[in-house]
Motif scaffolding. Sequence first.
Motif, PDB file in Angstrom:
ATOM      1  N   ALA A 143     -16.215   9.747 -32.049  1.00  0.00           N
ATOM      2  CA  ALA A 143     -16.091  10.515 -33.376  1.00  0.00           C
ATOM      3  C   ALA A 143     -17.350  10.851 -33.892  1.00  0.00           C
ATOM      4  CB  ALA A 143     -15.234   9.893 -34.342  1.00  0.00           C
ATOM      5  N   THR A 144     -17.532  11.974 -34.403  1.00  0.00           N
ATOM      6  CA  THR A 144     -18.630  12.497 -35.271  1.00  0.00           C
ATOM      7  C   THR A 144     -18.161  12.842 -36.603  1.00  0.00           C
ATOM      8  OG1 THR A 144     -18.577  14.973 -34.733  1.00  0.00           O
ATOM      9  CG2 THR A 144     -19.902  13.274 -33.308  1.00  0.00           C
ATOM     10  N   SER A 145     -16.844  12.550 -36.932  1.00  0.00           N
ATOM     11  CA  SER A 145     -16.315  12.534 -38.401  1.00  0.00           C
ATOM     12  C   SER A 145     -15.743  11.203 -38.597  1.00  0.00           C
ATOM     13  CB  SER A 145     -15.411  13.982 -38.410  1.00  0.00           C
ATOM     14  OG  SER A 145     -14.719  13.832 -39.431  1.00  0.00           O
ATOM     15  N   LYS A 146     -15.936  10.943 -39.923  1.00  0.00           N
ATOM     16  CA  LYS A 146     -15.391   9.716 -40.375  1.00  0.00           C
ATOM     17  C   LYS A 146     -13.738   9.970 -40.912  1.00  0.00           C
ATOM     18  CE  LYS A 146     -17.117  10.221 -45.151  1.00  0.00           C
ATOM     19  NZ  LYS A 146     -15.813  10.013 -45.728  1.00  0.00           N
ATOM     20  N   ASP A 147     -13.566  11.131 -41.130  1.00  0.00           N
ATOM     21  CA  ASP A 147     -12.407  11.364 -42.011  1.00  0.00           C
ATOM     22  C   ASP A 147     -11.319  11.933 -41.036  1.00  0.00           C
ATOM     23  OD1 ASP A 147     -13.449  11.447 -44.750  1.00  0.00           O
ATOM     24  OD2 ASP A 147     -14.699  13.024 -43.922  1.00  0.00           O
ATOM     25  N   ILE A 148     -11.416  12.535 -39.936  1.00  0.00           N
ATOM     26  CA  ILE A 148     -10.501  12.862 -38.805  1.00  0.00           C
ATOM     27  C   ILE A 148      -9.454  11.698 -38.367  1.00  0.00           C
ATOM     28  CG2 ILE A 148     -10.090  14.005 -36.531  1.00  0.00           C
ATOM     29  CD1 ILE A 148     -10.554  15.946 -38.468  1.00  0.00           C
ATOM     30  N   THR A 149      -8.193  12.362 -38.478  1.00  0.00           N
ATOM     31  CA  THR A 149      -7.147  11.126 -38.032  1.00  0.00           C
ATOM     32  C   THR A 149      -6.336  11.805 -36.801  1.00  0.00           C
ATOM     33  OG1 THR A 149      -6.770  10.119 -40.025  1.00  0.00           O
ATOM     34  CG2 THR A 149      -5.202   9.774 -38.377  1.00  0.00           C
ATOM     35  N   ILE A 150      -6.691  11.507 -35.509  1.00  0.00           N
ATOM     36  CA  ILE A 150      -5.785  12.453 -34.606  1.00  0.00           C
ATOM     37  C   ILE A 150      -4.454  11.586 -34.333  1.00  0.00           C
ATOM     38  CG2 ILE A 150      -5.858  12.488 -31.932  1.00  0.00           C
ATOM     39  CD1 ILE A 150      -8.927  12.984 -32.140  1.00  0.00           C
ATOM     40  N   GLY A 151      -3.653  12.531 -34.094  1.00  0.00           N
ATOM     41  CA  GLY A 151      -1.989  11.894 -33.737  1.00  0.00           C
ATOM     42  C   GLY A 151      -1.333  13.333 -33.555  1.00  0.00           C
ATOM     43  N   PRO A 152       0.149  13.024 -33.641  1.00  0.00           N
ATOM     44  CA  PRO A 152       1.088  14.399 -33.462  1.00  0.00           C
ATOM     45  C   PRO A 152       0.748  15.185 -34.903  1.00  0.00           C
ATOM     46  CG  PRO A 152       2.083  12.147 -33.030  1.00  0.00           C
ATOM     47  CD  PRO A 152       0.590  11.805 -33.247  1.00  0.00           C
ATOM     48  N   VAL A 153       0.915  16.466 -34.534  1.00  0.00           N
ATOM     49  CA  VAL A 153       0.932  17.303 -35.677  1.00  0.00           C
ATOM     50  C   VAL A 153       2.134  18.303 -35.394  1.00  0.00           C
ATOM     51  CG1 VAL A 153      -1.512  17.221 -36.025  1.00  0.00           C
ATOM     52  CG2 VAL A 153      -0.558  18.756 -34.381  1.00  0.00           C
ATOM     53  N   ALA A 154       2.382  19.054 -36.655  1.00  0.00           N
ATOM     54  CA  ALA A 154       3.531  19.791 -36.836  1.00  0.00           C
ATOM     55  C   ALA A 154       3.595  20.795 -35.818  1.00  0.00           C
ATOM     56  CB  ALA A 154       3.721  20.263 -38.177  1.00  0.00           C
ATOM     57  N   VAL A 155       2.558  21.820 -35.694  1.00  0.00           N
ATOM     58  CA  VAL A 155       2.373  22.923 -35.073  1.00  0.00           C
ATOM     59  C   VAL A 155       2.491  22.606 -33.620  1.00  0.00           C
ATOM     60  CG1 VAL A 155       1.020  24.893 -34.392  1.00  0.00           C
ATOM     61  CG2 VAL A 155       1.056  23.988 -36.775  1.00  0.00           C
ATOM     62  N   MET A 156       1.549  21.657 -32.998  1.00  0.00           N
ATOM     63  CA  MET A 156       1.479  21.097 -31.663  1.00  0.00           C
ATOM     64  C   MET A 156       2.849  20.438 -31.259  1.00  0.00           C
ATOM     65  SD  MET A 156      -0.934  21.364 -29.304  1.00  0.00           S
ATOM     66  CE  MET A 156      -0.155  21.392 -27.575  1.00  0.00           C
ATOM     67  N   SER A 157       3.513  19.967 -32.125  1.00  0.00           N
ATOM     68  CA  SER A 157       4.788  19.218 -31.495  1.00  0.00           C
ATOM     69  C   SER A 157       5.653  20.527 -31.429  1.00  0.00           C
ATOM     70  CB  SER A 157       5.133  18.431 -32.735  1.00  0.00           C
ATOM     71  OG  SER A 157       4.281  17.525 -32.867  1.00  0.00           O
ATOM     72  N   THR A 158       5.834  21.504 -32.399  1.00  0.00           N
ATOM     73  CA  THR A 158       6.562  22.412 -32.220  1.00  0.00           C
ATOM     74  C   THR A 158       6.244  23.228 -30.858  1.00  0.00           C
ATOM     75  OG1 THR A 158       6.740  22.874 -34.710  1.00  0.00           O
ATOM     76  CG2 THR A 158       7.482  24.788 -33.133  1.00  0.00           C
ATOM     77  N   LEU A 159       5.133  23.514 -30.513  1.00  0.00           N
ATOM     78  CA  LEU A 159       5.236  24.184 -29.129  1.00  0.00           C
ATOM     79  C   LEU A 159       5.310  23.272 -28.194  1.00  0.00           C
ATOM     80  CD1 LEU A 159       3.438  26.350 -27.596  1.00  0.00           C
ATOM     81  CD2 LEU A 159       1.325  25.023 -27.474  1.00  0.00           C
ATOM     82  N   VAL A 160       5.147  22.122 -27.812  1.00  0.00           N
ATOM     83  CA  VAL A 160       5.719  21.167 -27.009  1.00  0.00           C
ATOM     84  C   VAL A 160       7.266  21.018 -26.910  1.00  0.00           C
ATOM     85  CG1 VAL A 160       5.708  18.887 -26.273  1.00  0.00           C
ATOM     86  CG2 VAL A 160       3.701  19.673 -27.049  1.00  0.00           C
ATOM     87  N   GLY A 161       7.749  21.222 -28.062  1.00  0.00           N
ATOM     88  CA  GLY A 161       9.143  21.255 -28.057  1.00  0.00           C
ATOM     89  C   GLY A 161       9.666  22.416 -27.479  1.00  0.00           C
ATOM     90  N   ASP A 162       9.115  23.567 -27.604  1.00  0.00           N
ATOM     91  CA  ASP A 162       9.389  24.799 -27.011  1.00  0.00           C
ATOM     92  C   ASP A 162       9.162  24.902 -25.600  1.00  0.00           C
ATOM     93  OD1 ASP A 162      10.052  25.890 -29.551  1.00  0.00           O
ATOM     94  OD2 ASP A 162       7.861  26.865 -29.811  1.00  0.00           O
ATOM     95  N   ILE A 163       8.105  24.301 -25.004  1.00  0.00           N
ATOM     96  CA  ILE A 163       7.928  23.862 -23.621  1.00  0.00           C
ATOM     97  C   ILE A 163       8.672  23.066 -23.100  1.00  0.00           C
ATOM     98  CG2 ILE A 163       6.041  23.035 -22.102  1.00  0.00           C
ATOM     99  CD1 ILE A 163       3.818  23.767 -23.894  1.00  0.00           C
ATOM    100  N   VAL A 164       9.175  21.801 -23.524  1.00  0.00           N
ATOM    101  CA  VAL A 164      10.107  21.001 -23.005  1.00  0.00           C
ATOM    102  C   VAL A 164      11.468  21.749 -22.867  1.00  0.00           C
ATOM    103  CG1 VAL A 164      11.443  18.940 -23.552  1.00  0.00           C
ATOM    104  CG2 VAL A 164       8.878  19.074 -23.878  1.00  0.00           C
ATOM    105  N   LEU A 165      12.042  22.418 -23.906  1.00  0.00           N
ATOM    106  CA  LEU A 165      13.182  23.097 -23.831  1.00  0.00           C
ATOM    107  C   LEU A 165      13.212  24.293 -22.595  1.00  0.00           C
ATOM    108  CD1 LEU A 165      14.041  23.629 -27.638  1.00  0.00           C
ATOM    109  CD2 LEU A 165      15.152  21.811 -25.925  1.00  0.00           C
ATOM    110  N   ARG A 166      12.275  24.833 -22.540  1.00  0.00           N
ATOM    111  CA  ARG A 166      12.058  25.973 -21.458  1.00  0.00           C
ATOM    112  C   ARG A 166      12.029  25.514 -20.204  1.00  0.00           C
ATOM    113  NH1 ARG A 166       8.649  28.749 -23.712  1.00  0.00           N
ATOM    114  NH2 ARG A 166       6.868  28.045 -22.587  1.00  0.00           N
ATOM    115  N   VAL A 167      11.219  24.214 -19.934  1.00  0.00           N
ATOM    116  CA  VAL A 167      11.082  23.841 -18.704  1.00  0.00           C
ATOM    117  C   VAL A 167      12.595  23.009 -18.319  1.00  0.00           C
ATOM    118  CG1 VAL A 167      10.025  21.862 -17.331  1.00  0.00           C
ATOM    119  CG2 VAL A 167       8.539  23.193 -18.876  1.00  0.00           C
ATOM    120  N   ASN A 168      13.161  22.672 -19.030  1.00  0.00           N
ATOM    121  CA  ASN A 168      14.687  21.949 -19.035  1.00  0.00           C
ATOM    122  C   ASN A 168      15.525  22.814 -18.365  1.00  0.00           C
ATOM    123  OD1 ASN A 168      13.659  19.271 -19.368  1.00  0.00           O
ATOM    124  ND2 ASN A 168      14.285  19.328 -21.526  1.00  0.00           N
TER     125      ASN A 168
END
Length: 835
Positions: A143-168
């Motif tokens: 890290a070069t930032s003391k404030d950032i918290t990495i983890g699941p986020v809403a937008v990325m999760s939505t995109l992953v959900g779309d990908i998962v449904l389409r691939v299924n």
Amino acid sequence: MARNTASSNSAPAKVGHVLAKVLGIKLDESTNPLDDTVTRGESLYSVNEAEPYVEHEPTVTEWIRGFVPTRRGVGHYLYGLFPFIRWIGRYNLQWFIGDFVAGVTVAAVVVPQSMAYAKLAELPVQYGLYSSFMGVLIYWFFATSKDITIGPVAVMSTLVGDIVLRVNENYPQFEGHDVASAVAIIAGAIVLFIGLIRCGWIVDFIPLTSISAFMTGSAINIAVGQVPTLMGIKGFSTRAPTYEVVINILKHLGRTKLDAAIGLTALVMLYIIRFACSYSAKKFPARSKLFFFLATLRTAFVILLYVMISWLVNRNHRSNPKFSIFGKVPRGFKNAKVPVVNTEIIKSFASDIPVAVIILLIEHIAIAKSFGRVNNYTIDPSQEMVAIGVTNLLGPFLGGYPATGSFSRTAIKSKAGVRTPFAGVITAIVVLLAIYALPAVFFYIPNAALSGVIIHAVGDLITPPNTVYRFWLVSPIDMIIFFAGVFVTIFSSIENGIYTTICVSAAVLLFRLVKAQGRFLGHVRIHSVVGDHVISPENHILENSNRHSFEIEDDTNVRSIFLPIEHNDGSNPEIQIKQPYPGIFIYRFSEGFNYPNANHYLDYLVSKIFKETRRTNFRSFTRLGDRPWNDPGPRRGQSEPDRSHLPTLKAVILDFSSVNNIDITSTQTLVDIRNQLDRWATPDVVQWHFASINNRWTKRALISAGFGYPTSPEASKSSSIPRWRPIFSVADIGLSQSATVTENVQQPQLEGESIFKMENELGISRTATPTEANNTNLETKTIGDSKVYQTRERHKIAVVQGLNVPLFHVDLTSALRTAIANAEELEEEKSIFES
């Protein structure tokens, strides 16, 4: 010259010259003639009084050497990959206390949010916990930032959900979590590669407008998609375009179930707690920190409250609950395994890789930069990409899916008083405890309450109206791009909204570059004023009671600046901007000078010059048939317009202060324009002066095209240098102990006596005029009166620009003085010749 001779005598140079001769390459065409005929300068002031300086062109070898890594550079690179080394040795108890409080506070938000976002990704809730754990655990190493918290986020999760449904649908043999893990590995590998090669600057091509539109459109898309779960409505897809989801919600509103009572009250309670804490913090500033932590814990409080309610309602109905709940959540890392990554699974989501990489980058880097500025530190975008890449490469081994920086959790972490990135380890420990100790509690979490948490979280991502209004004030076109991105996201998809804003912003940038407008400059004499007082160069304030006029007798209090003649920079139109000199034009490039805008720039330059000057030889067309087709002259029976009052073209001064590099196209266009204007000014030659060149390679390109030194019609027929009067800028470089300087200070008149002798020795072809003696005496007087020679301490001076490129100047003032001096001398010669 010795260096050139030595290099020309070497074996590789001889082979190169022979090869060039065979191929018909004329090496001497790109050589500055002053490199051979001038070694110390043409001005005797420069030769006798100042240290000589000749600019050498940069070489390709020198350019390549700048990219070859050194041992020291490799060491810095490896050291920079692990920024924690710089501060971990100084870690102390005070830092730990701040990190502990921030880490626990963030964990209280991470646990419920990560499970909610896993639902968006069409994955079981435990995968959100896995992603959160790996994100906060790994990030602090890079890290070069003391404030950032990495983890699941809403937008990325939505995109992953779309990908998962389409691939299924198209590849049912792949499990959803396998697809999500493969997306994380591929996108993470790409981001890691970009970070390792230190190309973090690539994110600068994504403007703030695109980020704001993407965040706003995505927030609206996600919030609308969660309303059916919030209300307990089923029977249609929540992954359709936003407007279709809204229509379907209204159609099926009658199917609302008991879930609505849970979801709506949870959502309202979240907003009430936040409003109450915010109001109380303003009302009682001394306890603002307490109210901040209460507001931060509101998500955990609401979830625990509705878990208790759900347990009371459904403890006897576990198999058939009254409203939708999570159900069984496995304890520990039961889904940890080696991710499935092969060509077939990559092929299933290959078209979504670009948008996945973009989302990983822009959300994280934008948040990191923003909080870095707020908290007074600077992040390294390339190193942040390394952190994102490593997190997404290692996370899938424990079952994680794509993770990046979260805005809401980062804001909480910053306000909680985090001191170092090590706070992520504290958060990871709490998440680990939740994974092993709380699965039984997770069973009763209502899905409607989680939807309320998601809607409440993404609501903060919507750009406020006041910010949109600021877009309008700064750049109306950016506001249009913003709304275009939001509308495309709502009526199409998140990825199309991202592509739209980025492409339109790039098109606007390219259009502005292509249609960049040059400015013709004139000079204005100005004074420095504070209130009603004029400031002299010595910072003395000259009193004046008249607020509309100043009477200043001493010209030393006045300086000249250059402003656009047409006042299109917003300067006061009542100020009369004077033309620099009849037939001399100063032209400033506004946004670089490269192949996209070269023609647009120079076409305007030529049209303006043709409009405001006349041909030097106005008898060029003695017969009608001699005229070109594009200048046929007046109609039969009409006379030629009288342009005798207009000046002839003498010189063009180009301001290169905004130009960093030029290319072949722009250089060749400049050469063509030079030839065109030489035909306009024939039999004279237009002198081209360049001011404020910032790059040695730009100078090399101009010299190779024949700029930087005087030219004449006879220059191509002989090796002699045309006559000109150089004016060089010199700078003080310290006290001089040289006897030569002492002698020159005492006897400056030696310059006037030896000027012709020295110029002959330098190989400069000059034809003396009857006024030469007067000009020389005048120059000698000016030098003798210079403040450089009036000081008690004798200072050593040196020329700023190379003596071999006298038409390259440090600023517009010196360029204009040189151009005027030579124009006046040329007019003087003409008048003597005609008499």
